[in-house]
Design an enzyme around this catalytic site. Structure first.
Site, PDB file in Angstrom:
ATOM      1  CG  ASP A 180     -20.906   0.520  36.051  1.00 46.13           C
ATOM      2  OD1 ASP A 180     -20.830   0.791  37.252  1.00 46.13           O
ATOM      3  OD2 ASP A 180     -21.655   1.111  35.252  1.00 46.13           O
ATOM      4  CE  LYS A 183     -14.072   2.542  38.617  1.00 46.99           C
ATOM      5  NZ  LYS A 183     -15.009   2.215  37.554  1.00 46.99           N
ATOM      6  N   GLY A 215     -20.256   2.693  42.580  1.00 51.19           N
ATOM      7  CA  GLY A 215     -20.772   1.494  43.238  1.00 51.19           C
ATOM      8  C   GLY A 215     -19.746   0.392  43.094  1.00 51.19           C
ATOM      9  CG  HIS A 216     -16.154   0.658  43.854  1.00 48.25           C
ATOM     10  ND1 HIS A 216     -15.240   1.559  44.320  1.00 48.25           N
ATOM     11  CD2 HIS A 216     -16.369   0.980  42.561  1.00 48.25           C
ATOM     12  CE1 HIS A 216     -14.911   2.386  43.341  1.00 48.25           C
ATOM     13  NE2 HIS A 216     -15.590   2.062  42.274  1.00 48.25           N
ATOM     14  CD  GLN A 273     -17.949   8.321  39.132  1.00 52.49           C
ATOM     15  OE1 GLN A 273     -17.054   9.098  39.347  1.00 52.49           O
ATOM     16  NE2 GLN A 273     -18.699   7.846  40.103  1.00 52.49           N
TER      17      GLN A 273
HETATM   18  P1  IMP Z   1     -23.739  11.621  38.043  1.00 49.16           P
HETATM   19  O1  IMP Z   1     -22.310  11.228  38.282  1.00 49.16           O
HETATM   20  O2  IMP Z   1     -24.691  11.066  39.046  1.00 49.16           O
HETATM   21  O3  IMP Z   1     -23.893  13.095  37.842  1.00 49.16           O
HETATM   22  O4  IMP Z   1     -24.198  10.960  36.642  1.00 49.16           O
HETATM   23  C1  IMP Z   1     -23.663  11.393  35.399  1.00 49.16           C
HETATM   24  C2  IMP Z   1     -23.443  10.206  34.466  1.00 49.16           C
HETATM   25  O5  IMP Z   1     -22.393   9.373  34.992  1.00 49.16           O
HETATM   26  C3  IMP Z   1     -24.643   9.294  34.285  1.00 49.16           C
HETATM   27  O6  IMP Z   1     -24.630   8.766  32.967  1.00 49.16           O
HETATM   28  C4  IMP Z   1     -24.387   8.164  35.267  1.00 49.16           C
HETATM   29  O7  IMP Z   1     -25.037   6.974  34.892  1.00 49.16           O
HETATM   30  C5  IMP Z   1     -22.882   8.045  35.134  1.00 49.16           C
HETATM   31  N1  IMP Z   1     -22.245   7.457  36.319  1.00 49.16           N
HETATM   32  C6  IMP Z   1     -22.024   8.063  37.505  1.00 49.16           C
HETATM   33  N2  IMP Z   1     -21.401   7.210  38.352  1.00 49.16           N
HETATM   34  C7  IMP Z   1     -21.223   6.065  37.686  1.00 49.16           C
HETATM   35  C8  IMP Z   1     -20.601   4.821  38.032  1.00 49.16           C
HETATM   36  O8  IMP Z   1     -20.081   4.613  39.124  1.00 49.16           O
HETATM   37  N3  IMP Z   1     -20.621   3.853  37.046  1.00 49.16           N
HETATM   38  C9  IMP Z   1     -21.138   4.087  35.821  1.00 49.16           C
HETATM   39  N4  IMP Z   1     -21.718   5.231  35.468  1.00 49.16           N
HETATM   40  C10 IMP Z   1     -21.756   6.221  36.382  1.00 49.16           C
END
Ligand code: IMP
Length: 428
Positions: free
Chosen positions: A13, A16, A40-41, A222
């Site tokens: 977040d 990017k 989420g972009h 991420q």
């Molecule tokens: P998962 O990727 O859904 O398995 O989530 C694992 C961890 O990564 C959790 O803490 C999510 O909140 C975090 N996470 C996954 N995608 C994002 C992102 O795009 N931005 C921020 N945190 C993320």
């Protein structure tokens, strides 16, 4: 001319999407290489807001966009996103979008498993609930369905059997209803003709593109501290998010990633559970969350907020080979009289300059802060370095010193053109 790899240098977040959209103007091809629709972009172009989770951000500028083999792909979500962008006037055809034929699919049973596990867990990870982790588990377990399998009914049938042999007992244990293999086959066969036109050997296309002297922009999702190896394990995502993954997740080889641009927020946030040494649970934390509109794009959850952690970003600079940084959301600090930067930590009375691997130690870190004066003027929308207040310049310069990397770009609002360029990553 270097390729450029954009990665999140904190917990995701960092902004990017905006930077990739802006940089894609200078690139020929944009490639996603890990993660899935957990990302989420948000791209703001004039009065249009585009929300992307799976499509590379280059599609909005009409650039050839590749979803690489390192991505786990929910094909139904992909079709939905293509449909939504189409309604906003961005037509996505197989000439514009390529989906690696060796990418693994996220199926409804992965989402079920992700959500059921989170619901049952006493120690939640706080996942996005989109099936990312279970899909990667099936990939390394060698039982995943890949894009190319959609063209081969016999392969699909055999793979579904193998997949359900694994998932049926898991589902039973979690109290989920048994998955009907015939229904899954029918769903996949119905979707396949819509997805297969995009499927190609992405590695081969990239090889040709690079040989033709065209520029590639790799778009990370991420952030480095969510990397499955290098992050705050187990509170991480299930892929390698560091820049090195751009090579493996696209098939372009180790020279492919080129210049690594780390995207860094002027403070720190994270969503989900896990250690966060500089987290603020006071009114400053609330200020950052409110002014910075810190709500997850995918899940809508409030993000946890805290001071800038230079030790953490220094670690990220090393892990990713970051050559330069794009600093975002400086304007969220406008009006705060005093600012703190974490320069390192104290652990059991000893100084430590990095995040240790052990979860217990991570939870016991006491941040060591340096205080700086803030600024009362607004930095929002600034388009040149000289428009910034002196104390904002000092803040940026101090960050550069502490993290050991120069700030190449400064983003001063979500708008595409509110960007100050100090050094062009494609020219470095
Ligand atoms: P998962 O990727 O859904 O398995 O989530 C694992 C961890 O990564 C959790 O803490 C999510 O909140 C975090 N996470 C996954 N995608 C994002 C992102 O795009 N931005 C921020 N945190 C993320």
């Amino acid at each position: 001319m270097a390729n450029v790899t954009v990665i999140g240098a904190q917990w995701g977040d960092e902004g990017k999407g905006k930077l990739v959209d802006w940089l894609s103007n200078r690139a020929d091809v944009v490639v996603r290489f890990q993660g899935g629709h957990n990302a989420g972009h948000t791209l703001v172009v004039g009065d249009q807001v585009y929300k992307l989770s799976l499509l590379p951000s280059g599609v909005v500028q009409g650039k050839l966009s590749i979803i690489g083999n390192g991505v786990v792909v929910d094909p139904w979500h992909l079709l939905k996103e293509i449909g939504t962008l189409g309604e906003q006037g961005v037509k996505i055809t197989p000439d514009l979008l390529v989906l690696a034929d060796n990418a693994c699919l996220i199926l409804p049973l992965h989402r079920d498993l992700d959500q059921a596990r989170e619901a049952a867990a006493t120690n939640k990870i706080g996942t996005t609930g989109r099936g990312i982790g279970p899909a990667y588990e099936d990939k390394v377990g060698r039982r995943a369905i890949r894009v190319a399998d959609l063209a081969d009914r016999a392969a699909l049938e055999a793979k579904i059997d193998r997949l359900l042999a694994h998932h049926t007992p898991l589902r039973r244990g979690l109290g989920l209803p048994e998955y009907d293999g015939a229904a899954l086959l029918a769903e996949l066969e119905e979707m396949a003709p819509k997805i297969l036109p995009f499927a190609r050997p992405a590695w081969l296309m990239l090889d040709e593109v690079v040989k033709a002297g065209r520029r590639v922009l790799f778009e990370g999702a991420q952030g480095a501290l969510l990397d499955v190896d290098h992050g705050t394990y187990p509170y991480v995502t299930s892929s390698n998010t560091v820049a090195g993954q751009a090579a493996a997740g696209s098939g372009l080889g180790p020279k492919g990633p080129g210049y690594v641009l780390g995207i860094v927020k002027a403070y720190t946030t994270r969503v989900g559970e896990g250690p966060f040494p500089t987290e603020l649970k006071d009114e400053v934390g609330q200020h950052l969350g409110t002014v910075g509109r810190e709500f997850g794009t995918v899940t809508g959850r409030s993000r946890r907020c805290g001071w800038f952690d230079a030790a953490l970003v220094r670690q990220s600079v090393a892990l990713n080979g970051i050559a330069g940084v794009a600093l975002t959301k400086l304007d969220v600090l406008d009006g705060l009289p005093k600012l703190k930067i974490c320069t390192g930590y104290e652990l059991n009375g000893e100084a430590i300059g990095y995040l240790p691997a052990g979860l217990k130690a991570q939870g016991q870190l006491m941040p060591v802060y340096e205080e700086m004066d803030g600024w009362s003027e607004t930095t929002q929308g600034a388009r040149s370095w000289k428009d910034l207040p002196a104390n904002a310049v000092k803040y940026v310069r101090r960050i550069e010193e502490l993290i050991g990397a120069p700030v190449s770009l400064l983003s001063t609002s979500p708008q595409r053109d509110d960007t100050i360029l100090m050094r062009d990553p494609f020219q470095d």
